[in-house]
Design a protein around this motif. Structure first.
Motif, PDB file in Angstrom:
ATOM      1  N   MET A   9      18.208  55.315  30.361  1.00  0.00           N
ATOM      2  CA  MET A   9      18.849  54.439  29.390  1.00  0.00           C
ATOM      3  C   MET A   9      18.444  54.855  27.985  1.00  0.00           C
ATOM      4  SD  MET A   9      18.565  50.539  30.720  1.00  0.00           S
ATOM      5  CE  MET A   9      20.135  49.777  30.495  1.00  0.00           C
ATOM      6  N   GLN A  10      19.386  54.688  27.122  1.00  0.00           N
ATOM      7  CA  GLN A  10      19.142  54.991  25.713  1.00  0.00           C
ATOM      8  C   GLN A  10      18.334  53.851  25.074  1.00  0.00           C
ATOM      9  OE1 GLN A  10      19.991  57.815  24.212  1.00  0.00           O
ATOM     10  NE2 GLN A  10      20.859  58.592  26.110  1.00  0.00           N
ATOM     11  N   PRO A  11      17.579  54.141  24.041  1.00  0.00           N
ATOM     12  CA  PRO A  11      16.792  53.087  23.395  1.00  0.00           C
ATOM     13  C   PRO A  11      17.649  51.942  22.846  1.00  0.00           C
ATOM     14  CG  PRO A  11      16.044  55.238  22.669  1.00  0.00           C
ATOM     15  CD  PRO A  11      17.259  55.459  23.513  1.00  0.00           C
ATOM     16  N   TYR A  12      18.821  52.224  22.312  1.00  0.00           N
ATOM     17  CA  TYR A  12      19.666  51.153  21.785  1.00  0.00           C
ATOM     18  C   TYR A  12      20.169  50.249  22.906  1.00  0.00           C
ATOM     19  CZ  TYR A  12      23.964  53.549  23.198  1.00  0.00           C
ATOM     20  OH  TYR A  12      24.962  54.117  23.925  1.00  0.00           O
ATOM     21  N   GLN A  13      20.379  50.799  24.098  1.00  0.00           N
ATOM     22  CA  GLN A  13      20.809  49.982  25.231  1.00  0.00           C
ATOM     23  C   GLN A  13      19.694  49.035  25.664  1.00  0.00           C
ATOM     24  OE1 GLN A  13      21.881  53.194  27.880  1.00  0.00           O
ATOM     25  NE2 GLN A  13      24.082  52.841  27.543  1.00  0.00           N
ATOM     26  N   ILE A  14      18.479  49.517  25.638  1.00  0.00           N
ATOM     27  CA  ILE A  14      17.336  48.672  25.996  1.00  0.00           C
ATOM     28  C   ILE A  14      17.185  47.544  24.975  1.00  0.00           C
ATOM     29  CG2 ILE A  14      14.824  48.630  26.270  1.00  0.00           C
ATOM     30  CD1 ILE A  14      15.075  51.526  27.328  1.00  0.00           C
ATOM     31  N   ILE A  15      17.344  47.864  23.692  1.00  0.00           N
ATOM     32  CA  ILE A  15      17.231  46.852  22.643  1.00  0.00           C
ATOM     33  C   ILE A  15      18.325  45.803  22.785  1.00  0.00           C
ATOM     34  CG2 ILE A  15      17.416  46.467  20.146  1.00  0.00           C
ATOM     35  CD1 ILE A  15      16.020  49.213  19.813  1.00  0.00           C
ATOM     36  N   ILE A  16      19.543  46.225  23.074  1.00  0.00           N
ATOM     37  CA  ILE A  16      20.658  45.281  23.274  1.00  0.00           C
ATOM     38  C   ILE A  16      20.392  44.401  24.491  1.00  0.00           C
ATOM     39  CG2 ILE A  16      23.099  45.094  23.895  1.00  0.00           C
ATOM     40  CD1 ILE A  16      23.604  47.539  22.117  1.00  0.00           C
ATOM     41  N   LEU A  17      19.897  44.969  25.569  1.00  0.00           N
ATOM     42  CA  LEU A  17      19.591  44.216  26.778  1.00  0.00           C
ATOM     43  C   LEU A  17      18.509  43.171  26.508  1.00  0.00           C
ATOM     44  CD1 LEU A  17      20.147  43.931  29.808  1.00  0.00           C
ATOM     45  CD2 LEU A  17      18.317  45.581  30.194  1.00  0.00           C
TER      46      LEU A  17
END
Length: 139
Positions: free
Chosen positions: A1-9
């Protein structure tokens, strides 16, 4: 997973847990019958004297919990001056819980009156009630 996806999650999980679930719980609590609200409020009580106001717009119930065992329910409506008017003719006649609805003794009536006055002084919306022990006077 990309870091921005983790932040959004993480952001979505936090918003769901902080905003949506408490709103849903309040909505669900207001839809409960009064007797089930009483039992839930008894579990919430964290002091010897506990107040909970459950509003349904211009009407509602004010719950007074004493010693986590006895509950008085004050049904109220808002009047044209924005005050909470307790519609119960004698607000200090019987306990609403326990189920036997025992009458209040003299010391309990005095404590309930004083606690209601204190709550009214602290509250933004003033409370007006029929005090049967002071002739002709409302708070």
């Amino acid at each position: 997973m990309q870091p921005y996806q983790i932040i959004i999650l993480i952001a979505v999980i936090l918003i769901f847990g902080i905003i949506i679930l408490p709103l849903f719980n309040r909505w669900q609590f207001k839809r409960l019958p009064v007797d089930q609200q009483v039992l839930a409020i008894m579990k919430q009580a964290n002091k010897l004297v506990f107040w909970k106001n459950v509003s349904n717009g211009r009407t509602g119930n004010l719950f007074f919990v004493k010693n986590k065992r006895k509950i008085l329910v004050y049904p109220w409506v808002l009047d044209e001056n924005g005050r909470m008017v307790i519609v119960k003719k004698n607000p200090f006649d019987n306990w609403n819980y326990p189920e036997e609805k025992p009458p209040l003794d003299e010391a309990e009536v005095k404590q309930a009156r004083e606690e209601l006055r204190r709550y009214s002084e602290k509250s933004v919306v003033k409370i007006v009630f029929n005090d049967p022990f002071k002739e002709g006077e409302a708070q």
